[in-house]
Design a protein around this motif. Structure first.
Motif, PDB file in Angstrom:
ATOM      1  N   PHE A 185      37.502  50.456  40.365  1.00 24.20           N
ATOM      2  CA  PHE A 185      37.290  51.878  40.669  1.00 24.20           C
ATOM      3  C   PHE A 185      37.974  52.783  39.659  1.00 24.20           C
ATOM      4  N   CYS A 186      39.277  52.615  39.495  1.00 26.39           N
ATOM      5  CA  CYS A 186      40.016  53.541  38.623  1.00 26.39           C
ATOM      6  C   CYS A 186      39.555  53.436  37.167  1.00 26.39           C
ATOM      7  N   ALA A 187      39.341  52.217  36.690  1.00 26.62           N
ATOM      8  CA  ALA A 187      38.949  52.050  35.281  1.00 26.62           C
ATOM      9  C   ALA A 187      37.640  52.756  34.961  1.00 26.62           C
ATOM     10  N   PRO A 188      36.518  52.490  35.701  1.00 23.96           N
ATOM     11  CA  PRO A 188      35.293  53.235  35.381  1.00 23.96           C
ATOM     12  C   PRO A 188      35.392  54.717  35.691  1.00 23.96           C
ATOM     13  N   VAL A 238      36.371  44.959  31.408  1.00 20.08           N
ATOM     14  CA  VAL A 238      37.256  45.189  32.560  1.00 20.08           C
ATOM     15  C   VAL A 238      36.512  44.919  33.865  1.00 20.08           C
ATOM     16  N   LEU A 239      35.271  45.387  33.958  1.00 23.59           N
ATOM     17  CA  LEU A 239      34.507  45.227  35.200  1.00 23.59           C
ATOM     18  C   LEU A 239      34.054  43.788  35.416  1.00 23.59           C
ATOM     19  N   ILE A 240      33.741  43.080  34.349  1.00 22.34           N
ATOM     20  CA  ILE A 240      33.382  41.661  34.495  1.00 22.34           C
ATOM     21  C   ILE A 240      34.572  40.882  35.065  1.00 22.34           C
ATOM     22  N   ILE A 241      35.758  41.142  34.522  1.00 18.88           N
ATOM     23  CA  ILE A 241      36.969  40.504  35.043  1.00 18.88           C
ATOM     24  C   ILE A 241      37.278  41.033  36.447  1.00 18.88           C
ATOM     25  N   GLY A 242      37.092  42.336  36.636  1.00 18.31           N
ATOM     26  CA  GLY A 242      37.386  42.958  37.925  1.00 18.31           C
ATOM     27  C   GLY A 242      36.560  42.377  39.056  1.00 18.31           C
TER      28      GLY A 242
END
Length: 421
Positions: free
Chosen positions: A327-330, A352-356
């Motif tokens: 959430f925070c990253a995107p 980041v989202l793939i790992i997230g």
């Protein structure tokens, strides 16, 4: 269609991409062998099975996400995405293999058993789905009898469970391969007939998918903790699937463009993908928060046990890291218009989202399968890299089989080439 671009070039799968994919596969095999052969503890084997379930589920969901992306693009008669549809089509071509691996992991986890001690007695239980597949849970008079599980036995029995998963995966694969087939025939024959077929198939798939994917998520993941139930869980999984798929599509597109392919793709296409990633990350957060908040607000102990496990010391910081990554990253990195047009920024967010969302699936699976001696190490890292390498190898190999990287006779191809936002 008048354009300065040449669409005759095929993608050549060679060099560093192939080498690193194979290295990833080897690392994954080493991690699996370590978990089964060298880590002799019961928990070591349990962690290996749990990680195999995690990554095979993630793997198959990304490929299903490719079908979903194609379907709603056709259903919406979207033109902007036509220029890079070959990438999600490559995902679809990998789906039969991903589905087979997932089914094999599920079957192996159900039929490979070990001894566990519960309430002072030794019970023979499978490594996966022990909460409902352990012998005697649905047999009245058995010392293992569980009335709640017995009430769900029509769905949570091994034949119906495996049967449902297989039927869903076969259906998703059939729809996806039809969409790829019609796209290829469209390039060979021209005209609108194959596009019209794709449109109809896409509409049927979306109806089927909308009703069945939550059940697929309930079976594959939520039934690991069969006493717990959430009507939001399927949509929560769908949001995770979609964001992860969009991230991999965007990352693949950017990396291939940097390698000299897809020269007709511009920052406008990346911008549109960025908007989808941003929007569905917010939707994922909404469902995540609603599921968490309503459980807390209702103050129902039988429901809060799911989150209680994820607030234990081993998982609590992962729990909060999950919301930071997804959430925070995107939110902070993609909110502005310009951020979605910078390839470097989009690359970072996608990674980041793939790992997230790997972490998201990790938190769905591990607390319900690994009861004691939890750890994070060789199995988690190696099996993740192994499946990442396997997906990259199969997807890029599938992409190399297309005669062109663009569906040149797609009726909206010209619109896509002139996409401006």
């Amino acid at each position: 269609m008048k354009t300065e671009h040449s669409f005759n070039e095929q993608f050549e799968f060679a060099g560093k991409a192939k080498t690193w994919s194979l290295i990833g596969i080897v690392i994954g095999v080493v991690g699996i062998l370590y978990g089964f052969l060298l880590d002799h503890s019961e928990m070591g084997v349990q962690r290996t099975f749990s990680n195999l379930l995690l990554m095979s589920y993630y793997f198959v969901c990304i490929c299903i996400g490719g079908v979903f992306f194609l379907a709603y693009q056709y259903a919406a008669q979207a033109g902007w995405s036509a220029a890079f549809l070959r990438i999600p089509q490559a995902f679809v071509r990998v789906l039969p293999i991903a589905a087979l691996i997932f089914v094999l992991v599920v079957v192996a986890g159900l039929f490979t058993t070990h001894n566990i001690v519960e309430e002072g007695k030794t019970v023979v239980a499978p490594y996966l789905y022990a909460h409902w597949a352990t012998h005697g849970l649905t047999t009245p008079g058995s010392e293992n009898y569980d009335a709640i599980i017995a009430g769900k036995s029509a769905v949570l029995s091994i034949p119906s469970f495996i049967g449902a998963i297989v039927v869903f995966l076969v259906a998703y694969t059939a729809f996806g391969l039809m969409l790829v087939k019609y796209s290829q025939l469209e390039d060979e024959m021209g005209g609108m007939s194959n596009y019209s077929k794709s449109f109809k198939i896409a509409l049927i798939f979306l109806v089927v998918f909308g009703f069945t994917y939550p059940v697929f998520a309930f079976d594959g993941i939520m039934s690991l903790e069969a006493h717990w139930y959430s009507t939001m869980f399927g949509w929560y999984n769908l949001a995770a699937l979609h964001v992860a798929t969009l991230s991999i599509i965007a990352l693949t597109l950017i990396l291939l463009k940097k390698s000299g392919y897809f020269d007709w793709i511009t920052e406008n296409h990346i911008h549109s993908l960025g908007k989808l990633i941003f929007g569905f990350s917010i939707f994922w957060t909404y469902v995540w928060f609603a599921q968490f908040f309503l459980t807390w607000y209702a103050n129902m102990p039988e429901e809060s046990v799911y989150f209680y496990k994820r607030w234990e010391p081993e998982y609590k910081w992962w729990f909060w890291l999950n919301i930071i990554l997804n959430f925070c990253a995107p939110l902070f990195m993609l909110m502005s218009r310009d951020a979605k047009r910078y390839y470097s920024r989009m690359t970072t967010v996608c990674i980041v989202l793939i790992i997230g969302h790997w972490l998201d699936y990790y938190l769905m699976i591990m607390p319900g399968t690994v009861a004691e001696h939890r750890a994070f190490g060789v199995q988690e890292i190696c099996i993740f890299l192994g499946f990442a390498g396997l997906f990259s190898f199969l997807m890029l190999n599938a992409l190399s089989k297309f005669k062109s990287l663009a569906p040149v006779k797609h009726p909206f191809m010209d619109e896509s080439l002139h996409h401006q936002i």
